[in-house]
Structures are given as structure tokens and as C-alpha cells.
Design a protein around this motif. Structure first.
Motif, short mmCIF file in Angstrom:
data_model
loop_
_atom_site.label_atom_id
_atom_site.label_comp_id
_atom_site.label_asym_id
_atom_site.label_seq_id
_atom_site.Cartn_x
_atom_site.Cartn_y
_atom_site.Cartn_z
N ILE A 220 2.66 10.12 2.81
CA ILE A 220 3.82 11.02 2.91
C ILE A 220 4.68 10.65 2.67
O ILE A 220 5.22 11.39 1.30
CB ILE A 220 3.81 11.77 4.50
N ASN A 221 4.94 9.82 3.07
CA ASN A 221 6.91 8.45 2.16
C ASN A 221 6.39 8.32 0.96
O ASN A 221 7.79 8.83 0.11
CB ASN A 221 7.18 7.84 3.28
N ALA A 222 6.13 8.34 0.53
CA ALA A 222 5.91 7.45 -0.99
C ALA A 222 5.84 9.00 -1.55
O ALA A 222 6.42 8.89 -2.85
CB ALA A 222 4.09 6.80 -1.58
N THR A 223 4.77 10.13 -1.70
CA THR A 223 4.68 11.02 -2.36
C THR A 223 6.59 12.16 -1.70
O THR A 223 7.02 12.19 -3.25
CB THR A 223 3.87 12.62 -1.59
N LEU A 224 6.74 12.52 -0.97
CA LEU A 224 8.29 12.82 -0.46
C LEU A 224 9.04 11.97 -2.12
O LEU A 224 9.93 12.46 -2.12
CB LEU A 224 8.43 11.95 0.61
N LEU A 225 9.31 10.26 -1.48
CA LEU A 225 10.39 9.85 -2.40
C LEU A 225 9.95 10.23 -3.87
O LEU A 225 10.82 9.95 -4.35
CB LEU A 225 10.27 8.40 -1.78
N PRO B 229 0.55 -1.49 -0.19
CA PRO B 229 0.10 0.72 0.12
C PRO B 229 0.55 1.47 -0.01
O PRO B 229 1.86 0.89 0.82
CB PRO B 229 -0.46 -0.11 1.40
N GLY B 230 1.20 1.72 -0.59
CA GLY B 230 1.24 3.40 -1.28
C GLY B 230 1.59 3.45 -2.32
O GLY B 230 2.98 4.46 -2.86
N MET B 231 1.94 2.27 -2.79
CA MET B 231 2.77 2.31 -3.96
C MET B 231 2.19 3.29 -5.16
O MET B 231 2.96 3.83 -6.08
CB MET B 231 3.06 1.38 -4.87
N ASN B 232 1.12 3.25 -5.38
CA ASN B 232 0.43 4.73 -6.22
C ASN B 232 0.31 5.72 -6.38
O ASN B 232 0.27 6.62 -6.63
CB ASN B 232 -0.97 4.17 -5.91
N ALA B 233 0.56 6.18 -4.22
CA ALA B 233 0.90 7.54 -4.19
C ALA B 233 1.96 7.81 -4.66
O ALA B 233 2.77 8.57 -4.80
CB ALA B 233 1.44 7.00 -3.10
N ALA B 234 2.95 6.72 -4.75
CA ALA B 234 4.90 7.08 -5.05
C ALA B 234 4.95 7.02 -6.63
O ALA B 234 5.15 7.86 -7.60
CB ALA B 234 5.31 5.78 -4.59
N ILE B 235 3.75 6.45 -7.15
CA ILE B 235 3.48 6.53 -8.98
C ILE B 235 3.13 8.12 -8.90
O ILE B 235 3.70 8.08 -10.18
CB ILE B 235 2.51 5.16 -9.36
N ARG C 220 -5.52 4.90 -2.57
CA ARG C 220 -5.68 2.87 -2.91
C ARG C 220 -4.56 1.84 -3.04
O ARG C 220 -3.32 2.25 -3.39
CB ARG C 220 -5.92 3.39 -4.92
N GLY C 221 -4.80 0.65 -2.27
CA GLY C 221 -4.31 0.13 -2.24
C GLY C 221 -3.29 -0.59 -3.80
O GLY C 221 -3.85 -0.22 -4.22
N GLY C 222 -2.39 -1.48 -3.90
CA GLY C 222 -2.53 -1.94 -4.82
C GLY C 222 -1.11 -1.82 -5.56
O GLY C 222 -0.85 -0.34 -5.07
N THR C 223 -0.92 -1.88 -7.12
CA THR C 223 -1.30 -0.55 -7.64
C THR C 223 -0.54 -0.52 -9.40
O THR C 223 -1.61 -2.28 -10.25
CB THR C 223 0.62 -1.31 -7.69
#
Ligand code: F6P
Length: 318
Positions: free
Chosen positions: A259-264, A13-19, A62-65
Motif C-alpha cells: 500500500i505504501n509503495a502504491t501510494l508513493l 520487498p515492495g519495490m515492484n509495487a512502487a514500479i 513479488r519481492g526483489g525488483t
């Protein structure tokens, strides 16, 4: 700059936020973002998608990717890695890989062949040593903690002991953090030699003072079935096993993972645009802040065990 990106290995969970963050930062900076569908496997099928602003709308929660993921057998071979490199070379200027330890090792292979690569740690296992908070971990901890609460309700109702098997592969972090947060009585994790006598003694102690629930968390791979049977045999307390399984990987990412995903994601793009990524660069979170390290070096850092958390749990859970 044409920036390729993919998610690989077990989703988190969070992979989508990183994308979303990678794509939006790239477009904001006048670059292009090319998604690879299905992880490293997608490279062999040239399964690419141009990502624009609307394509990553409504996904931060959203979870997943949305890109899909895989564990590509072919990519573990030298031939597969050569093919993957040839597919990417000249098609994109750099690649961002979001995934766990295995995905990062794959990324290093591409970097060694000359591609600019940046990795973002995404795994519920939190087994990546150079940094502290892989994306998806804290959401999974909350999921397991919630499950402990529910199982404790039924445990108390029936006066039972409940063994709960959680994921984590060779890392006990998920069991440890959720066990502490959920008030488990015992935690059996790879970092600490198993002491079933101690677990049994705790259940007996609880039973003798009228306690109606006993929660024992076990990291996968430690034969939870036979642990369950031994506890029942040696304590006389009816004992049930729950394997939480894949539900631990799903669900909406929590605030910290978003937040971490967005930052990274942003950090990865900015660093590529500043010319970094040659030889491979690993990003992560340490002390709550983004950190960057040479990828090869990062992969050699051993994971530190949170002995303080384990000791605290041992001292206060009866
Ligand atoms: O790495 C994440 C993880 O969920 C591990 O905790 C687990 O051992 C593994 O993936 C399961 O992998 P698969 O999806 O291939 O069954």
C-alpha cells in the motif's frame, strides 16, 4: 513527460509495487515511463526499457525488483555522476529513484546538476530519518519475527540460548521491531550501549526458573560470534548463533509495504506532473500518510530511536 525510474542499493520487498504504481500512473496521465535496468550502473550502459501496462502486470506481490539493482562504485565518483547526468539530460524529463539513504544521496547529486528528481525510500533497514516506514521494512520485520518463532521451537526443544544476527547496517529498527513482535529476551542494537552483563543475567534468570529458550537479537556489525561465546561461557547454557542474512531481503511484500509503495509511486508521478522535483524532492510515510520534503533537507534529518518500544521490551521480556 518522459519519466525515468530506477531501483538502487539493497532490494526491498515492495519495490515492484512502487514500479507498477509509477508506470501505471504515468501512463494513465499520458506520460511515458522509462525503466533503467540495474540501478545507477544501468545509466552508464544506457540500459533502458520502455515500460508499458503489461510489463508491470503480476508484480505487485513479488519481492526483489524487476528492474534489477546495484551498488555502483563509479556512480560514487564526481566523474560518474557527471556522466550519469549527461546520459539522462534530454533523454528523460525527470527521474524517480527507489532506494535507501545512499541511493537518495546519489539522486541529490543528479538534482544538483539540474535534473528533476523524486526519491521513494526503499530499504529493509528503515534508517531514513525524515519519515517512518521505508518500503520493505515491515515485510522484513515479519520475516525476522517468523524466524524467531522457528528458532524458539528448536531452542525450547534443546534447552538452549539462541543468538540471531539480523541486518540493519547502523540502524537497530529491524532487530527492535522483530524482537518486540517475536518476544525476544534481549536486543543488542547500535542505538543502545551493549550491556552483556544484563543479557547474561536475563539468561541466568530464565535458566533458574526453568525456562528452556532464550532469544537474543543482535544487529549486524556487533560481533555476534563473540557475544554467543560469552553467553555460553558465562551462563553454562548451550548457545547457538544464526545469521539470517539475505533471506531478510526477499519474499512477497506484506500489505503495508504494497500500500505504501502504491501510494508513493502515484504521488511521485503526480508531483512531477505538477512541476515539482527541481532541486530534489523526497517522499516518505509519516503517521501513515505520504509526506514530501526537500531532498537535501530530508537527508539531514536524524533518525529518531523508538526508545518507547525498547523500554517496553526491556520491561516485559524475561
Ligand atoms: O541496506 C540493506 C542491507 O540489506 C543492509 O541491511 C546490509 O548491511 C546490506 O544491505 C548488505 O548489502 P549487500 O547486498 O551489498 O551485501
Amino acid at each position: 513527460m518522459r519519466i525515468g525510474l530506477l531501483t538502487s542499493g539493497g532490494d526491498a520487498p515492495g519495490m515492484n509495487a512502487a514500479i507498477r504504481s509509477i508506470v501505471r500512473t504515468a501512463l494513465y496521465r499520458g506520460s511515458e515511463a522509462i525503466g533503467v535496468r540495474g540501478g545507477y550502473s544501468g545509466l552508464f550502459e544506457r540500459d533502458f526499457v520502455d515500460l508499458d501496462i503489461p510489463s508491470v502486470g503480476d508484480i505487485i506481490h513479488r519481492g526483489g525488483t524487476i528492474l534489477g539493482t546495484s551498488r555502483s562504485e563509479y556512480f560514487t565518483t564526481d566523474e560518474g555522476r557527471d556522466v550519469a547526468f549527461r546520459v539522462l539530460d534530454g533523454y528523460v524529463d525527470a527521474l524517480i529513484v527507489i532506494g535507501g539513504d545512499g541511493s537518495m544521496r546519489g539522486a541529490l547529486e543528479l538534482a544538483d546538476r539540474g535534473l528533476k528528481v523524486i526519491t521513494i525510500p526503499g530499504t529493509i533497514d528503515n534508517d531514513i530519518g525524515y519519515q517512518e516506514e521505508s518500503i520493505g521494512f515491515f515485510t522484513a520485520v515479519s520475516t525476522v519475527t517468523e524466524a524467531i518463532g522457528k528458532i524458539r521451537d528448536t531452542s525450547s526443544a534443546h534447552n538452549r540460548a539462541n543468538v540471531i544476527e539480523v541486518m540493519g547496517r547502523n540502524c537497530g529498527d529491524l532487530a527492535l521491531y522483530a524482537g518486540v513482535a517475536g518476544g525476544a529476551e534481549s536486543i543488542i542494537i547500535p542505538e543502545v550501549p551493549m550491556d552483556l552483563d544484563k543479557v547474561v543475567a536475563k539468561v541466568c534468570h530464565g535458566r533458574d526458573r526453568g525456562k528452556r529458550h532464550h532469544i537474543i537479537l543482535v544487529t549486524e556489525g556487533r560481533d555476534a560470534q563473540s557475544i554467543t561465546e560469552t553467553i555460553e561461557e558465562r551462563t553454562g547454557v548451550e548457545t547457538r548463533l544464526t545469521t539470517l542474512g539475505y533471506l531478510q531481503r526477499g519474499g512477497d511484500p506484506d500489505v503495508r509495504d504494497r500500500i505504501n509503495a502504491t501510494l508513493l509511486g502515484k504521488e511521485a508521478v503526480e508531483r512531477l506532473l505538477q512541476g515539482e522535483g527541481q532541486g530534489g524532492l523526497a517522499l516518505g510515510i509519516k503517521g501513515g500518510l505520504p509526506l514530501a520534503m526537500d531532498l537535501r533537507e530530508a537527508l539531514n534529518v536524524e533518525k529518531e530511536f523508538r526508545r518507547d518500544l525498547y523500554d517496553a521490551m526491556e520491561m516485559i521480556s524475561f
